[in-house]
Write a protein that holds these residues in place. Structure first.
Motif, PDB file in Angstrom:
ATOM      1  N   LEU A  25     143.024 -21.178 -14.546  1.00  0.00           N
ATOM      2  CA  LEU A  25     142.605 -22.026 -15.848  1.00  0.00           C
ATOM      3  C   LEU A  25     142.897 -23.535 -15.689  1.00  0.00           C
ATOM      4  O   LEU A  25     142.253 -24.451 -16.299  1.00  0.00           O
ATOM      5  N   ARG A  26     143.821 -23.894 -14.819  1.00  0.00           N
ATOM      6  CA  ARG A  26     143.939 -25.173 -14.480  1.00  0.00           C
ATOM      7  C   ARG A  26     142.802 -25.908 -13.700  1.00  0.00           C
ATOM      8  O   ARG A  26     142.190 -27.201 -14.217  1.00  0.00           O
ATOM      9  N   ASP A  27     142.300 -25.114 -12.881  1.00  0.00           N
ATOM     10  CA  ASP A  27     140.973 -25.649 -12.114  1.00  0.00           C
ATOM     11  C   ASP A  27     139.718 -25.864 -12.981  1.00  0.00           C
ATOM     12  O   ASP A  27     138.885 -26.717 -12.951  1.00  0.00           O
ATOM     13  N   VAL A  28     139.468 -24.723 -14.125  1.00  0.00           N
ATOM     14  CA  VAL A  28     138.398 -24.718 -14.991  1.00  0.00           C
ATOM     15  C   VAL A  28     138.766 -25.971 -15.831  1.00  0.00           C
ATOM     16  O   VAL A  28     137.806 -26.527 -16.364  1.00  0.00           O
ATOM     17  N   LEU A  29     139.757 -26.337 -16.344  1.00  0.00           N
ATOM     18  CA  LEU A  29     140.300 -27.534 -17.129  1.00  0.00           C
ATOM     19  C   LEU A  29     139.673 -28.775 -16.464  1.00  0.00           C
ATOM     20  O   LEU A  29     139.141 -29.672 -17.023  1.00  0.00           O
ATOM     21  N   GLY A  30     139.798 -28.819 -15.044  1.00  0.00           N
ATOM     22  CA  GLY A  30     139.594 -29.865 -14.272  1.00  0.00           C
ATOM     23  C   GLY A  30     137.997 -29.976 -14.282  1.00  0.00           C
ATOM     24  O   GLY A  30     137.658 -31.033 -14.306  1.00  0.00           O
ATOM     25  N   ASP A  31     137.265 -29.081 -14.082  1.00  0.00           N
ATOM     26  CA  ASP A  31     136.040 -28.685 -14.077  1.00  0.00           C
ATOM     27  C   ASP A  31     135.308 -29.535 -15.514  1.00  0.00           C
ATOM     28  O   ASP A  31     134.223 -29.955 -15.164  1.00  0.00           O
ATOM     29  N   ILE A  90     145.547 -22.134 -28.890  1.00  0.00           N
ATOM     30  CA  ILE A  90     144.220 -21.214 -28.413  1.00  0.00           C
ATOM     31  C   ILE A  90     144.607 -19.886 -27.525  1.00  0.00           C
ATOM     32  O   ILE A  90     145.272 -20.526 -26.620  1.00  0.00           O
ATOM     33  N   PHE A  91     144.537 -18.970 -28.036  1.00  0.00           N
ATOM     34  CA  PHE A  91     144.780 -17.857 -26.983  1.00  0.00           C
ATOM     35  C   PHE A  91     143.760 -17.372 -25.822  1.00  0.00           C
ATOM     36  O   PHE A  91     142.513 -17.707 -26.128  1.00  0.00           O
ATOM     37  N   THR A  92     144.326 -17.060 -24.716  1.00  0.00           N
ATOM     38  CA  THR A  92     143.459 -16.349 -23.753  1.00  0.00           C
ATOM     39  C   THR A  92     143.615 -14.831 -23.761  1.00  0.00           C
ATOM     40  O   THR A  92     144.993 -14.468 -23.907  1.00  0.00           O
ATOM     41  N   THR A  93     142.731 -14.105 -23.681  1.00  0.00           N
ATOM     42  CA  THR A  93     143.094 -12.696 -24.016  1.00  0.00           C
ATOM     43  C   THR A  93     141.969 -11.922 -23.155  1.00  0.00           C
ATOM     44  O   THR A  93     140.893 -12.191 -23.235  1.00  0.00           O
ATOM     45  N   ARG A 116     135.338 -18.958 -19.058  1.00  0.00           N
ATOM     46  CA  ARG A 116     134.248 -19.714 -18.684  1.00  0.00           C
ATOM     47  C   ARG A 116     134.350 -21.315 -19.039  1.00  0.00           C
ATOM     48  O   ARG A 116     134.772 -21.613 -19.971  1.00  0.00           O
ATOM     49  N   ALA A 117     133.712 -22.029 -18.225  1.00  0.00           N
ATOM     50  CA  ALA A 117     133.772 -23.408 -18.299  1.00  0.00           C
ATOM     51  C   ALA A 117     133.185 -23.811 -19.439  1.00  0.00           C
ATOM     52  O   ALA A 117     133.597 -24.792 -20.401  1.00  0.00           O
ATOM     53  N   VAL A 118     132.055 -23.351 -19.978  1.00  0.00           N
ATOM     54  CA  VAL A 118     131.141 -23.778 -21.196  1.00  0.00           C
ATOM     55  C   VAL A 118     131.950 -23.431 -22.353  1.00  0.00           C
ATOM     56  O   VAL A 118     132.290 -24.345 -23.317  1.00  0.00           O
ATOM     57  N   ARG A 119     132.655 -22.109 -22.521  1.00  0.00           N
ATOM     58  CA  ARG A 119     133.365 -21.807 -23.507  1.00  0.00           C
ATOM     59  C   ARG A 119     134.627 -22.590 -23.792  1.00  0.00           C
ATOM     60  O   ARG A 119     135.262 -22.969 -24.728  1.00  0.00           O
ATOM     61  N   LEU A 120     135.348 -22.924 -22.635  1.00  0.00           N
ATOM     62  CA  LEU A 120     136.396 -23.835 -22.616  1.00  0.00           C
ATOM     63  C   LEU A 120     136.315 -25.295 -23.148  1.00  0.00           C
ATOM     64  O   LEU A 120     136.905 -25.612 -23.716  1.00  0.00           O
ATOM     65  N   ALA A 121     135.124 -25.779 -22.560  1.00  0.00           N
ATOM     66  CA  ALA A 121     134.700 -27.137 -23.294  1.00  0.00           C
ATOM     67  C   ALA A 121     134.544 -27.241 -24.759  1.00  0.00           C
ATOM     68  O   ALA A 121     134.965 -28.057 -25.398  1.00  0.00           O
ATOM     69  N   GLU A 122     133.977 -25.927 -24.996  1.00  0.00           N
ATOM     70  CA  GLU A 122     133.815 -25.888 -26.434  1.00  0.00           C
ATOM     71  C   GLU A 122     135.311 -25.838 -27.369  1.00  0.00           C
ATOM     72  O   GLU A 122     135.364 -26.359 -28.354  1.00  0.00           O
ATOM     73  N   ALA A 123     136.207 -24.972 -26.931  1.00  0.00           N
ATOM     74  CA  ALA A 123     137.413 -24.851 -27.347  1.00  0.00           C
ATOM     75  C   ALA A 123     138.159 -26.208 -27.428  1.00  0.00           C
ATOM     76  O   ALA A 123     138.958 -26.529 -28.529  1.00  0.00           O
ATOM     77  N   LEU A 124     138.195 -26.837 -26.282  1.00  0.00           N
ATOM     78  CA  LEU A 124     138.707 -28.328 -26.179  1.00  0.00           C
ATOM     79  C   LEU A 124     138.195 -29.088 -27.223  1.00  0.00           C
ATOM     80  O   LEU A 124     139.004 -29.764 -27.956  1.00  0.00           O
TER      81      LEU A 124
END
Length: 258
Positions: A25-31, A90-93, A116-124
Motif C-alpha cells: 500500500l505504501r508503494d501504491v501510494l507512492g505511485d 477508508i477501509f481496505t478489505t 489498484r492505483a487507479v482506485r486508490l487515486a480516486e479514494a484519495l
C-alpha cells in the motif's frame, strides 16, 4: 492556460496486520503521489498501534484493514471519530460481495484488495472531502464488539479495556466507567452500551450496569430515613456498594445465581 495547482499532500497512516500488505500500500501510494499528493506518516499493525500514533495529530487519512488482531479496523474508526478534528477513514478489505454491499449502503468508502492505483487515486481525491463515518453506521457493520472504550483527553485518545470496567453508571450527559484505578467519562448512552454488550454487563438499576464476572457477592443494606432494606452488589476491588432496584432484582438474582 495554466494547470490547476496540486492540492497539499495528504498525511496518510497505513494500518494492516500483514507487513507485505502495508509495504504494498505504501508503494501504491507512492505511485499515485504525482496525481494525488500524499505522504505516509506511519505504518501500524493494528488499531491500538494506530491510535498511539495519533496523539500528536498530523494525520489526514487512515487506510486501514478490517480484520486485525488486538483491535480491528471498524473499532479503530469508532475511536478515531471521537478526535477533533478527526482523520478521514477508508477501509481496505477482502470481504465478499455481500459485505461490500453493506459498506456501499452505509456510504463508507472502501478499497478491495489487492488495491489498484487507479482506485486508490480516486479514494484519495474523495478523502479530501470525506467525513468520518457515523458511529451508528460503524456499529451496524462491525464484525465484532469493541474490546476498548475510548476517552478523548487533551486531544488524544485514551483506551480503556472493556474487561477492566467494573460498572457503568449514567450521570447527567455522560456515562461513568469505573475500573479498579479510576473513573472515566464516556460520551455514550447507557442503553446503547447495554445493547452492544449484552453478555458483558448486567443492568441492576435504571442508571447502572455491572460486570457480572466481577461480582463477589450481594448483601442486604438499609439506607434512607425510613431504613428500608434493599439489595446491594459487591464488586471485586471496590468498596462502593451498588444498589439493586426492586424492579431489576429478579433478573439480577437469576443472572448471578443467588
Amino acid at each position: 492556460m495554466t494547470d490547476s495547482p496540486l492540492p497539499a499532500p495528504l498525511a496518510v497512516l497505513v494500518v494492516d496486520d500483514e507487513a507485505p500488505a502495508r509495504e504494498r500500500l505504501r508503494d501504491v501510494l507512492g505511485d499515485v503521489a504525482a496525481e494525488q499528493p500524499n505522504r505516509v506518516v506511519g505504518l501500524a499493525a493494528n488499531g491500538i498501534e494506530a491510535l498511539s500514533m495519533l496523539g500528536g495529530g498530523g494525520v489526514d487519512l487512515i487506510l486501514t484493514d478490517i480484520r486485525m488482531p488486538a483491535m480491528d479496523g471498524i473499532e479503530l474508526a469508532r475511536h478515531v471519530a471521537r478526535l477533533d478534528p478527526a482523520p478521514a477513514v477508508i477501509f481496505t478489505t477482502a470481504y465478499d460481495e455481500y459485505a461490500v454491499r453493506a459498506f456501499e449502503l452505509a456510504a463508507v468508502d472502501y478499497l478491495l484488495k489487492p488495491v489498484r492505483a487507479v482506485r486508490l487515486a480516486e479514494a484519495l481525491a474523495k478523502a479530501r472531502r470525506l467525513r468520518p463515518p457515523a458511529d451508528e453506521i460503524l456499529r451496524r457493520i462491525a464484525p465484532s464488539v469493541r474490546s476498548h472504550f475510548s476517552v478523548s483527553e487533551r486531544g488524544r485518545i485514551l483506551l480503556v479495556p472493556v474487561a477492566d470496567v467494573l460498572f457503568l453508571k449514567a450521570e447527567q450527559k455522560y456515562v461513568v466507567a469505573r475500573t479498579r484505578d479510576r473513573e472515566y467519562l464516556l460520551d455514550e448512552s447507557l442503553v446503547q452500551l447495554e445493547e452492544e454488550f449484552p453478555g458483558q454487563f448486567l443492568r441492576i438499576h435504571r442508571n447502572c450496569l455491572i460486570a457480572p464476572r466481577r461480582v463477589k457477592g450481594v448483601a442486604r443494606a438499609t439506607t434512607g430515613e425510613d431504613g428500608e432494606a434493599h439489595w446491594v452488589v459487591l464488586l471485586e476491588g471496590l468498596a462502593e456498594q451498588l444498589p439493586v432496584s426492586r424492579r431489576q432484582w429478579p433478573q439480577v438474582k437469576d443472572a448471578l445465581g443467588v
